[in-house]
Enzyme design. Sequence first.
Site, PDB file in Angstrom:
ATOM      1  CG  MET A   1      -1.981  -1.213   1.081  1.00  0.00           C
ATOM      2  SD  MET A   1      -2.885  -1.337  -0.237  1.00  0.00           S
ATOM      3  CE  MET A   1      -4.189  -0.438   0.184  1.00  0.00           C
ATOM      4  NE  ARG A   2       5.727   3.557   0.675  1.00  0.00           N
ATOM      5  CZ  ARG A   2       5.856   4.821   1.307  1.00  0.00           C
ATOM      6  NH1 ARG A   2       5.395   5.159   2.170  1.00  0.00           N
ATOM      7  NH2 ARG A   2       6.743   5.616   0.593  1.00  0.00           N
ATOM      8  CB  ILE A   3       1.821   6.324  -4.111  1.00  0.00           C
ATOM      9  CG1 ILE A   3       0.302   6.429  -3.690  1.00  0.00           C
ATOM     10  CG2 ILE A   3       2.361   7.227  -5.395  1.00  0.00           C
ATOM     11  CD1 ILE A   3      -0.320   7.960  -3.674  1.00  0.00           C
TER      12      ILE A   3
ATOM     13  CG  ASN B   1      -0.975  -3.072  -7.916  1.00  0.00           C
ATOM     14  OD1 ASN B   1      -0.815  -3.676  -6.700  1.00  0.00           O
ATOM     15  ND2 ASN B   1      -1.860  -2.147  -8.018  1.00  0.00           N
TER      16      ASN B   1
ATOM     17  CG  HIS C   1      -7.096  -1.206  -7.745  1.00  0.00           C
ATOM     18  ND1 HIS C   1      -6.509  -0.497  -6.552  1.00  0.00           N
ATOM     19  CD2 HIS C   1      -8.090  -0.770  -7.905  1.00  0.00           C
ATOM     20  CE1 HIS C   1      -7.298   0.226  -6.349  1.00  0.00           C
ATOM     21  NE2 HIS C   1      -8.403   0.312  -7.087  1.00  0.00           N
TER      22      HIS C   1
END
Length: 223
Positions: free
Chosen positions: A89-91, A106, A108
């Site tokens: 959970m990181r940009i 990823n 989502h």
Amino acid sequence: MSCRTVILISGSGSNLQAFIDTLHPQQADIVAVISNRADAYGLERAAQAGIPTQVLDHRDFPDRASYDLALAALIDAHTPELVILAGFMRILTAGFVARYHGRLLNIHPSLLPKYTGLHTHRRALEAGDQEHGATVHFVTEELDGGPAIMQSHVPILADDTPESLAERVRATEHRLYPLAAMLYISGRLRLMDGHACLDGNAIAPCGLRLDQFETDMRGHRND
Ligand code: GAR
């Protein structure tokens, strides 16, 4: 030869568990699990499976760029061919994403391009959607915006809450993500000229459908 794979997590790691349970060691070698949180339950799952774990806490770094550089150094020490974000959970910075161009996946919890960002289940309910789901995609600079590979669909029920919906979507993720990863590992799936391609052919913008793909696989097996 087995595909050296690094998996990044932040939390429960149920998707990580699906990889551990599904991927054959001769196909994928999960060489490390890295978390930005020391209390991520996924670290225990990895340890129980005998996979080396590392924690790199983002709070120890002054900014995103320095964290991502340190993270890339940790990852690169394992010389992976594939990097999987499984609830990480990181940009990510543009530099990080570019470094793993074409080999960074990823998942989502929405039918992208709908509901990028957080609280996807609640937003789908509030919008009165009939269905919801999850998307596996190649990661590009755009948040939750890279080319879609495959989507799972679940109907939204009249009495659904964000929690009940999240649970049903999560159950599909555990079939969806290992299957999409296997397509990459087997060499059938690649990012080409900005398109997710299966066997050299561009996949439709919303990705393959998991249910359709599973039906086709069963058909082939029975041929
Ligand atoms: C999953 O539902 C995944 O789709 C979501 O985090 C959850 C991680 O669960 N990812 C994102 O929201 C990324 N934007 P897990 O730790 O049990 O695998």
